[in-house]
Design an enzyme around this catalytic site. Structure first.
Site, PDB file in Angstrom:
ATOM      1  N   ALA A  86      60.023  31.502  29.914  1.00 23.10           N
ATOM      2  CA  ALA A  86      60.493  30.333  30.664  1.00 23.10           C
ATOM      3  C   ALA A  86      61.207  30.771  31.929  1.00 23.10           C
ATOM      4  O   ALA A  86      61.002  30.203  33.004  1.00 23.10           O
ATOM      5  CB  ALA A  86      61.417  29.483  29.796  1.00 23.10           C
ATOM      6  N   LYS A 100      68.234  31.086  30.735  1.00 25.47           N
ATOM      7  CA  LYS A 100      68.190  32.275  29.880  1.00 25.47           C
ATOM      8  C   LYS A 100      67.171  32.017  28.773  1.00 25.47           C
ATOM      9  O   LYS A 100      66.819  30.867  28.503  1.00 25.47           O
ATOM     10  CB  LYS A 100      69.549  32.520  29.227  1.00 25.47           C
ATOM     11  CG  LYS A 100      70.633  33.049  30.155  1.00 25.47           C
ATOM     12  CD  LYS A 100      71.936  33.161  29.382  1.00 25.47           C
ATOM     13  CE  LYS A 100      73.071  33.602  30.264  1.00 25.47           C
ATOM     14  NZ  LYS A 100      74.360  33.535  29.558  1.00 25.47           N
ATOM     15  N   GLY A 149      64.092  31.656  22.661  1.00 29.55           N
ATOM     16  CA  GLY A 149      63.331  31.863  21.425  1.00 29.55           C
ATOM     17  C   GLY A 149      63.922  32.864  20.456  1.00 29.55           C
ATOM     18  O   GLY A 149      63.660  32.805  19.261  1.00 29.55           O
ATOM     19  N   GLU A 150      64.715  33.792  20.968  1.00 30.59           N
ATOM     20  CA  GLU A 150      65.201  34.856  20.088  1.00 30.59           C
ATOM     21  C   GLU A 150      66.690  34.768  19.776  1.00 30.59           C
ATOM     22  O   GLU A 150      67.159  35.384  18.825  1.00 30.59           O
ATOM     23  CB  GLU A 150      64.872  36.215  20.705  1.00 30.59           C
ATOM     24  CG  GLU A 150      63.362  36.412  20.790  1.00 30.59           C
ATOM     25  CD  GLU A 150      62.961  37.658  21.544  1.00 30.59           C
ATOM     26  OE1 GLU A 150      62.070  38.368  21.096  1.00 30.59           O
ATOM     27  OE2 GLU A 150      63.542  37.918  22.617  1.00 30.59           O
TER      28      GLU A 150
END
Ligand code: FES
Ligand code: FES
Lengths: 731, 183
Positions: free
Chosen positions: A510, A686, A689-690
């Site tokens: 992103a 920022k 996903g993680e």
């Protein structure tokens, strides 16, 4: 000429000033109706006219040489077309962003389960039958090490240090020294890896299940020995990745080779078992945490050493202590890693490589330290918020870790947490736990094209949407910048004939593809400002109307011919001058069965600060998904190998336990704190996903401890281990 | 690349014909005796909305309605379904005309990659019927009487459908939302 923008300094927060007001809005995914009606086409969906089907054959020795592949053993079977193998075959998928062929082992076998041949037939049934019957002979190597714990082929760099750890640890008033293990884990995306290859002359088109097309194209071309311009990859829909589809895989190369020889399309879909055998796993780890602190909770010394494994020839080593290096800091810091070489399914990136397993240990150690100090675990963390990256001295670009901790504690009702083992409901002990979350943030070179006509806008990039929400957010960015309703923007992804993006991985998609889209749209704004005869800062675009220089003009009237801009972005000076990371805090409440040791997660809360949120709805889904992965790592997931041959024992979804509905509470909350990271990229975002997984499992395990006294050092905390730990704790 | 009936020209002795109804239409497939219902739907009939996640009855991605009941179509041989009625995700709605469950999945973001989604939706369709019919589950307080449509029931009854993206809480919110709309 594409303009490449380097992120050398903070950029104005343009997305806060534009008038459309849809960046950040919780909009539905534009591709949603296709997905829920079964009309989104993934790599294995559809067989073109005349296509043949291939099934991969696996090696059944741990290491050695193939002495014969007896094609006659299957050639008489109805429908069998041929058996393919040879020097181009891949040993395993490429590592993320490799951009070149992974190991091509020729006639050698390097691990049990390695794909060594492809059987192609008129039907899937015939190919599967023949693949199982194919007679392969080997010369097996003796004395092969298949158990990482017994490997003596070790690689070790000097520890990374700051200050003098040994001295600080020796001087600390309170010290803790603990060891932890985590098992190998599988990404286990629901879509098995698949490829459909078709040639036209010397040009290859491959529909694939892949995350990073710009790199995959190079990898595929290099594997086949053809120029990259001859390869086109399509992946408009990808059924999950989590790292497992970062690099080109054996199925793609095998399909391409068979298709070229046969002159017809060939589809290869890995069986679920092959996905476990031959797709990069997450390494098992053993970790040692040493913490030294003052009585008041100030950390003086922090060391996080780990041992991981990988097969020979792979450069990847899980960066286990990544978050430990910057999350708290102390006078003395030390991080040493040992990489053991082993003949097993190769290891690579699985969602949040490093943090996903490293934070299970770090955040449990912090919890235990808090106990020793008789301090609130939240307060201990608040006491140790660093001013800057303690290893590099870089200031953080934006950090709200303290706010996440305080806000989380407040919202979760943390002050109702009871002393260990004192809350009992029938046969269940109930407890609460928490952990910090951190995941470093990146910007990766990316390009995108934006077209604007009287009809609306189109975004084109080879970026993928693996469930992450790319279709939604790129549309929102373009619509915001061009002042269009989001329905007027079409996003086209997953085609290497479009400008090359970062791909999906490392939570940077992103940031990177989003910034490229933003910059291309910004270039169009500049043209529009010129046509309006006003300065860029005076231009307002909203609902298809341009305003500026005391004029108001429908956008369509400003555009005679389609406006097309391509932009590209890459990291620059800010990635050196500042350190960017997402931060958060996880809270969990669990019930532990007093007699069986079964752990039920009752509720979870994640409070996160991760820069500008581009779509509140898809961001929340990403964060929730990560938290549930944390649950899996804490409680259920364990990839078991047979220590004799190294083969994967838990090689299907009945034996490898990903969380199911019944494991996951309905009460799961995600809160995003408002933040802009000006140093990260031009859109102040920022990765998401993680961060959700980082620390989430530790919050659950700390809650288990609070509930029933069980401190589980070997994960996952399955009932047998919980019961044993409860007994050890005197419960 | 167009989806085509690739096997049209491949006729050998291990082949047979089966006639069934799919999404209300009479269909006839010529298939290998070993062909699963899942592969017949996907590759012979081009109904690729039904997904193959494991081919072993372990993930639920291949869920279809067989005479109104949910089954894992990877565990069904096509040959066994002469005369049966099959409903796939394509039969529940189209992008232009989504049904209540499908709309709820979009509104609640009850998916991410979308790969398990057709299976979740088809499974939920039958699950709601099972609830209405009063079939008890492991989560039910009693074996008889009315079954509540609460999160614990939905979670238990949907546990055959894995979602590695882990959209679980939102999938269940979507199901609850659609069920309310209906009732
Ligand atoms: S494909 Fe049928 S249950 Fe997984
Ligand atoms: S949405 Fe990806 S597996 Fe469920």
């Amino acid at each position: 000429m594409t303009k490449t923008f380097r992120m050398n300094e903070a950029q104005p927060r343009l997305l806060d000033e534009t008038g459309q007001g849809i960046v950040g809005a919780p909009l539905d995914r534009p591709e949603g109706p296709k997905k829920v009606s079964g009309r989104a086409h993934y790599a294995a969906d559809g067989l073109p006219e005349g296509a043949a089907q291939g099934v991969l054959v696996r090696a059944t020795i741990a290491r050695g040489r193939i002495t014969g592949i007896d094609e006659d053993s299957v050639s008489g079977l109805e429908g069998v077309i041929g058996v393919f193998h040879g020097p181009e075959f891949l040993r395993n998928p490429a590592q993320g962003m490799a951009g070149e062929a992974p190991v091509q082992p020729g006639g050698e076998v390097h691990y049990h389960g390695q794909p060594i041949a492809l059987v192609v037939a008129e039907s899937f049934e015939a190919a599967r039958d023949a693949a199982q019957r194919l007679v392969v002979t080997y010369e097996a190597e003796a004395g092969v090490v298949t158990d990482p714990a017994r490997s003596e082929e070790l690689e070790q760099d000097d520890p990374e240090t700051a200050g003098d750890f040994e001295a600080a640890f020796a001087a600390a008033e309170v010290t803790l020294d603990r060891s932890y293990t985590t098992p190998a884990q599988a990404a286990a995306a629901m879509e098995p890896h698949a490829a459909l290859a078709e040639w036209e002359g010397d040009e290859l088109t491959l529909r694939g299940a892949l995350q990073m097309l710009r790199f995959n194209k190079e990898e595929l071309a290099d594997s086949l020995g053809i120029p990259a311009e001859k390869v086109r990859i399509l992946a408009p829909y990808v059924g999950g990745g989590f790292g497992s589809k970062l690099g080109i895989g054996p199925e793609a190369v095998a399909a391409a080779l068979a298709s070229r020889t046969l002159g017809r399309p060939v589809r290869v879909v890995m069986t679920r078992q092959t996905v476990f055998d031959a797709v990069l796993r997450r390494t098992e780890t053993s970790q040692r945490l040493r913490l030294g602190a003052d009585r008041d909770g100030r950390l003086r010394a922090l060391s996080h050493d780990d041992r991981v494994s990988n097969i020979q020839g792979e450069g990847f080593a899980e960066p286990v202590s990544q978050a430990s290096q910057f999350l708290y800091g102390a006078e003395g810091l030390s991080f040493a890693q040992t990489l053991a070489r082993v003949s097993r399914t190769p290891a690579g990136s699985v969602r949040a490589p490093g943090e996903a397993v490293g934070m299970l240990a770090l955040e449990q150690a912090m919890d235990e330290l808090a106990e020793m100090l008789e301090m609130c675990p939240v307060a201990l963390r608040l006491k140790n918020l660093p001013e800057k990256n303690p290893m590099t001295g870089q200031p953080f670009s934006a950090t709200r870790l303290g706010d996440c901790l305080r806000e989380g504690a407040e919202r979760f009702g943390w002050d109702a947490r009871k002393p260990m083992g004192s809350r009992r409901e029938g046969e269940w002990y109930v407890g609460m736990g928490m952990a910090s979350a951190a995941r470093s943030n990146m910007l990766v070179k990316s390009a995108a094209r934006v077209r604007l006509s009287g009809e609306g806008a189109v975004v084109e990039t080879d970026m993928t949407d693996i469930g992450t929400g790319t279709y939604a957010i790129l549309g929102q960015i373009a619509a915001e910048m061009l002042g269009l309703p989001v329905e007027k923007v079409e996003v086209r992804l997953g085609d290497t004939s479009f400008p090359g993006a970062s791909g999906s991985g490392g939570s940077f998609g992103a940031n990177s593809a989003g910034s490229a889209t933003f910059l291309a749209a910004k270039a169009i704004r500049e043209t529009l400002a010129g046509r309006m005869g006003c300065g860029l800062s005076e231009l307002t675009l909203q609902e298809g109307i341009a305003r500026g220089g005391n004029r108001e003009v429908p956008l369509a009237e400003l555009i005679e011919e389609e406006l097309v801009e391509e932009a590209s972005v890459e990291a620059g000076d800010t990635s050196e001058s500042h350190f960017s990371s997402g931060f958060g805090a996880h809270f969990a409440e669990v019930a532990v069965h007093a007699y069986t040791g079964e752990v039920r997660v009752r509720r979870m809360l994640g409070v996160m600060a991760m820069g500008r949120i581009l779509n509140e709805k898809t961001a929340r889904s990403q964060a929730l998904g990560g938290m549930i992965w944390g649950l899996g790592a804490a409680l259920t997931e364990e990839m078991a190998h047979d220590p004799r041959t190294g083969h994967v024992v838990s090689r299907d979804l009945a034996n490898y336990h990903v969380p199911a509905h019944a494991d996951v509470p309905g009460d799961m909350t995600v809160v995003f704190l408002e933040e802009r990271d000006d140093m990260a990229n031009p859109i102040q975002t920022k990765g998401i996903g993680e961060l959700g997984i980082s620390g989430a499992g530790a919050a659950i395990l700390n809650a288990v401890r609070n509930a029933c006294g069980a401190r589980v050092y070997d994960m996952p905390a399955t009932p047998d281990r919980v019961i044993a730990a409860m007994e050890a704790a005197g419960f | 690349m167009p989806i085509a009936q690739a096997h049209a020209t491949f006729k050998q002795e291990s082949h047979m014909r089966t006639r069934f109804t799919v999404n209300g239409e009479a269909r006839e497939v010529e298939h290998d005796t070993r062909t699963t219902l899942l592969d017949a739907l996907r590759d012979q009939l081009g109904l690729t909305g039904t997904k193959k996640g494991c081919d072993h009855g372990q993930c639920g991605a291949c869920t279809v309605l067989l005479n109104g009941k949910r089954v894992n179509s990877c565990l069904c041989l096509a040959a066994m379904h002469e005369g049966d009625e099959v409903t796939t995700i394509e039969g529940l709605g189209s992008p232009e005309a989504l049904n209540a469950l499908q709309k709820a999945f979009v509104a609640k973001d009850g998916y991410q990659c979308g790969f398990c989604t057709p299976g979740q939706i088809v499974s939920a369709t039958a699950m709601l019927e099972e609830l209405r019919a009063g079939d008890p589950s492991f989560a039910s307080a009693s074996l008889e009487g009315e079954m509540p449509l609460d999160d614990a029931e939905i979670a238990e009854r949907m546990s055959g459908n894995l979602c590695r993206c882990s959209a679980y809480p939102l999938i269940r919110e979507a199901i609850a939302m659609a069920a309310e709309v209906k009732s």
